[in-house]
Motif scaffolding. Structure first.
Motif, PDB file in Angstrom:
ATOM      1  N   ILE A   1     -32.196  49.169  -6.209  1.00 22.11           N
ATOM      2  CA  ILE A   1     -31.625  50.187  -5.470  1.00 22.11           C
ATOM      3  C   ILE A   1     -32.584  51.497  -4.915  1.00 22.11           C
ATOM      4  N   SER A   2     -33.673  51.551  -5.742  1.00 24.95           N
ATOM      5  CA  SER A   2     -34.638  52.540  -5.410  1.00 24.95           C
ATOM      6  C   SER A   2     -35.692  51.802  -4.425  1.00 24.95           C
ATOM      7  N   GLU A   3     -35.530  50.825  -4.205  1.00 27.95           N
ATOM      8  CA  GLU A   3     -36.781  50.051  -3.190  1.00 27.95           C
ATOM      9  C   GLU A   3     -36.607  50.422  -1.749  1.00 27.95           C
ATOM     10  N   VAL A   4     -37.766  50.529  -1.184  1.00 30.84           N
ATOM     11  CA  VAL A   4     -37.912  51.059   0.283  1.00 30.84           C
ATOM     12  C   VAL A   4     -38.737  50.256   1.096  1.00 30.84           C
ATOM     13  N   GLY A   5     -39.807  49.777   0.688  1.00 28.68           N
ATOM     14  CA  GLY A   5     -40.984  49.163   1.514  1.00 28.68           C
ATOM     15  C   GLY A   5     -40.259  47.621   2.290  1.00 28.68           C
ATOM     16  N   ALA A   6     -39.919  46.688   1.024  1.00 23.98           N
ATOM     17  CA  ALA A   6     -39.407  45.564   1.535  1.00 23.98           C
ATOM     18  C   ALA A   6     -38.035  45.670   2.458  1.00 23.98           C
ATOM     19  N   SER A   7     -37.308  46.695   2.022  1.00 25.17           N
ATOM     20  CA  SER A   7     -36.040  46.673   3.047  1.00 25.17           C
ATOM     21  C   SER A   7     -36.254  47.156   4.234  1.00 25.17           C
TER      22      SER A   7
ATOM     23  N   THR B   1     -28.398  47.546   8.822  1.00 26.85           N
ATOM     24  CA  THR B   1     -29.272  47.281   7.591  1.00 26.85           C
ATOM     25  C   THR B   1     -29.744  48.720   7.207  1.00 26.85           C
ATOM     26  N   ARG B   2     -29.047  49.858   7.429  1.00 31.08           N
ATOM     27  CA  ARG B   2     -29.666  51.098   7.159  1.00 31.08           C
ATOM     28  C   ARG B   2     -28.820  51.482   5.603  1.00 31.08           C
ATOM     29  N   VAL B   3     -29.847  51.607   4.759  1.00 31.60           N
ATOM     30  CA  VAL B   3     -29.385  51.991   3.199  1.00 31.60           C
ATOM     31  C   VAL B   3     -29.841  53.320   3.012  1.00 31.60           C
ATOM     32  N   LEU B   4     -29.408  53.735   1.928  1.00 32.41           N
ATOM     33  CA  LEU B   4     -29.830  55.256   1.587  1.00 32.41           C
ATOM     34  C   LEU B   4     -31.291  55.516   1.232  1.00 32.41           C
ATOM     35  N   THR B   5     -32.040  54.500   0.902  1.00 37.62           N
ATOM     36  CA  THR B   5     -33.498  54.659   0.538  1.00 37.62           C
ATOM     37  C   THR B   5     -34.351  54.691   2.217  1.00 37.62           C
ATOM     38  N   THR B   6     -33.745  53.824   2.987  1.00 39.10           N
ATOM     39  CA  THR B   6     -34.510  53.690   4.363  1.00 39.10           C
ATOM     40  C   THR B   6     -33.836  55.065   5.225  1.00 39.10           C
ATOM     41  N   ALA B   7     -32.642  55.162   5.047  1.00 36.82           N
ATOM     42  CA  ALA B   7     -32.171  56.359   5.780  1.00 36.82           C
ATOM     43  C   ALA B   7     -33.016  57.747   5.196  1.00 36.82           C
ATOM     44  N   THR B   8     -33.040  57.856   3.917  1.00 34.41           N
ATOM     45  CA  THR B   8     -33.841  59.035   3.626  1.00 34.41           C
ATOM     46  C   THR B   8     -35.279  58.983   4.143  1.00 34.41           C
ATOM     47  N   VAL B   9     -36.043  57.826   4.193  1.00 38.66           N
ATOM     48  CA  VAL B   9     -37.494  58.121   4.648  1.00 38.66           C
ATOM     49  C   VAL B   9     -37.382  58.252   6.286  1.00 38.66           C
ATOM     50  N   MET B  10     -36.333  57.875   6.770  1.00 41.19           N
ATOM     51  CA  MET B  10     -36.122  58.059   8.311  1.00 41.19           C
ATOM     52  C   MET B  10     -36.228  59.469   8.359  1.00 41.19           C
ATOM     53  N   GLU B  11     -35.138  59.969   7.906  1.00 42.11           N
ATOM     54  CA  GLU B  11     -34.798  61.613   7.904  1.00 42.11           C
ATOM     55  C   GLU B  11     -36.156  62.405   7.747  1.00 42.11           C
TER      56      GLU B  11
ATOM     57  N   SER C   1     -47.067  35.037 -18.513  1.00 42.48           N
ATOM     58  CA  SER C   1     -47.978  35.912 -17.907  1.00 42.48           C
ATOM     59  C   SER C   1     -47.480  36.104 -16.543  1.00 42.48           C
ATOM     60  N   PHE C   2     -47.029  35.064 -15.746  1.00 37.94           N
ATOM     61  CA  PHE C   2     -46.727  35.241 -14.503  1.00 37.94           C
ATOM     62  C   PHE C   2     -45.514  35.978 -14.465  1.00 37.94           C
ATOM     63  N   ILE C   3     -44.453  35.949 -15.361  1.00 43.63           N
ATOM     64  CA  ILE C   3     -43.196  36.654 -15.184  1.00 43.63           C
ATOM     65  C   ILE C   3     -43.424  38.090 -15.308  1.00 43.63           C
ATOM     66  N   ASN C   4     -44.524  38.386 -16.385  1.00 47.00           N
ATOM     67  CA  ASN C   4     -44.877  39.753 -16.663  1.00 47.00           C
ATOM     68  C   ASN C   4     -45.659  40.448 -15.421  1.00 47.00           C
ATOM     69  N   PHE C   5     -46.473  39.562 -14.900  1.00 45.31           N
ATOM     70  CA  PHE C   5     -47.096  39.951 -13.410  1.00 45.31           C
ATOM     71  C   PHE C   5     -46.098  40.255 -12.397  1.00 45.31           C
ATOM     72  N   GLY C   6     -45.031  39.316 -12.381  1.00 43.89           N
ATOM     73  CA  GLY C   6     -43.979  39.658 -11.446  1.00 43.89           C
ATOM     74  C   GLY C   6     -43.248  41.006 -11.481  1.00 43.89           C
ATOM     75  N   MET C   7     -43.212  41.539 -12.950  1.00 40.42           N
ATOM     76  CA  MET C   7     -42.393  42.738 -13.227  1.00 40.42           C
ATOM     77  C   MET C   7     -43.111  43.817 -12.352  1.00 40.42           C
ATOM     78  N   GLY C   8     -44.253  43.592 -11.918  1.00 46.57           N
ATOM     79  CA  GLY C   8     -44.988  44.715 -11.231  1.00 46.57           C
ATOM     80  C   GLY C   8     -45.322  44.554  -9.979  1.00 46.57           C
ATOM     81  N   LEU C   9     -44.732  43.521  -9.247  1.00 45.72           N
ATOM     82  CA  LEU C   9     -45.261  43.188  -7.947  1.00 45.72           C
ATOM     83  C   LEU C   9     -44.740  44.402  -6.965  1.00 45.72           C
ATOM     84  N   PRO C  10     -45.866  44.574  -6.229  1.00 46.57           N
ATOM     85  CA  PRO C  10     -45.555  45.452  -5.150  1.00 46.57           C
ATOM     86  C   PRO C  10     -44.241  45.273  -4.271  1.00 46.57           C
ATOM     87  N   PRO C  11     -43.396  46.143  -3.923  1.00 47.24           N
ATOM     88  CA  PRO C  11     -42.281  45.724  -2.955  1.00 47.24           C
ATOM     89  C   PRO C  11     -42.592  45.460  -1.840  1.00 47.24           C
ATOM     90  N   VAL C  12     -43.770  46.142  -1.188  1.00 48.72           N
ATOM     91  CA  VAL C  12     -44.414  46.027   0.082  1.00 48.72           C
ATOM     92  C   VAL C  12     -44.820  44.601   0.381  1.00 48.72           C
TER      93      VAL C  12
END
Length: 234
Positions: free
Chosen positions: A168-174, A185-195, A64-75
């Motif tokens: 690769i699609s994660e933004v908040g934690a990065s 430390t700028r990656v494609l997701t964070t660069a997109t948010v910045m633009e 159950s903890f593993i299943n819960f972890g699968m949906g952890l909010p990245p932020v």
């Protein structure tokens, strides 16, 4: 539609002309997501194998903890990791905050439960008597486990793809642990948010299309490996 089309044209132009910033950001994205995926595979598959093969008190709670972890909010993951890595946090002496390794750690935390949960599902789908049969034929514990992993190769590769897709699609934690620092430390997701925050929607779409190209290339490679394994088993 015009904005999407112009973003696609700009993305192709940046790739064809070898824009230094785009290639730098894209390569860093592959590096961070690649390392995070490898770490999550190294942690997740053994955990999935252990849960699939062992019976012990509290097993359902662990699942159950593993299943819960699968949906952890990245932020939330980013917040917890940043608290650990801050100067006055438990791991502050390592000086990892706002570095590539901080991003890799956060993304690995996000992906590990995904890989573990899907690995457990893949290995649980095997015939439970298969392992006993392998052991009765003289295989060691390690040999039996390795053969089970090979037998569940398709499902495990799907777990790897899901883990890679999650990071690769994660933004908040990065953003939280990396800081979106240009050239570091700028990656494609964070660069997109910045633009987007700057109102440069054409450039944001360009980064988005580059991200899609990179993600598809990696997933296509893993899919080829998955189908190749299917042909071998026939």
């Amino acid at each position: 539609m015009d904005s999407i089309f112009s973003g696609l044209i700009q993305a192709l132009y940046l790739l064809v002309t070898g824009d230094a910033e785009v290639y730098e950001v894209a390569l860093l994205t592959i590096k961070v997501s690649g390392w995070a995926t490898l770490i999550s595979v190294g942690l997740g598959i053994p955990v999935g194998l252990w849960l699939a093969l062992k019976d012990f008190p509290g097993k359902r709670l662990c699942i159950s903890f593993i299943n819960f972890g699968m949906g952890l909010p990245p932020v939330v993951v980013g917040l917890v990791v940043s608290l650990f890595l801050w100067r006055y946090g438990p791991l502050g002496m390592l000086g990892l905050m706002y570095t590539v390794w901080a991003m890799i750690i956060a993304q690995a935390v996000i992906a590990s439960p995904i890989v573990a949960g899907l690995s457990f599902a893949a290995l649980s789908g095997l015939n439970p008597k298969l392992r006993l049969q392998l052991l009765s034929l003289g295989a060691t514990e390690w040999q039996a486990n390795w053969l089970l992993i090979k037998e569940a190769k398709m499902g495990l590769l799907a777990a790897v793809m899901a883990g890679f897709g999650g990071v690769i699609s994660e933004v908040g934690a990065s953003m939280m642990v990396g800081g979106n620092i240009k050239g570091e430390t700028r990656v494609l997701t964070t660069a997109t948010v910045m633009e987007v925050s700057k109102g440069n929607y054409d450039m944001a779409l360009a980064f988005s299309f580059v991200l899609l190209i990179v993600a598809y290339a990696i997933v296509a490679l893993l899919t080829y490996m998955q189908n190749d394994g299917k042909r071998e088993s026939v």
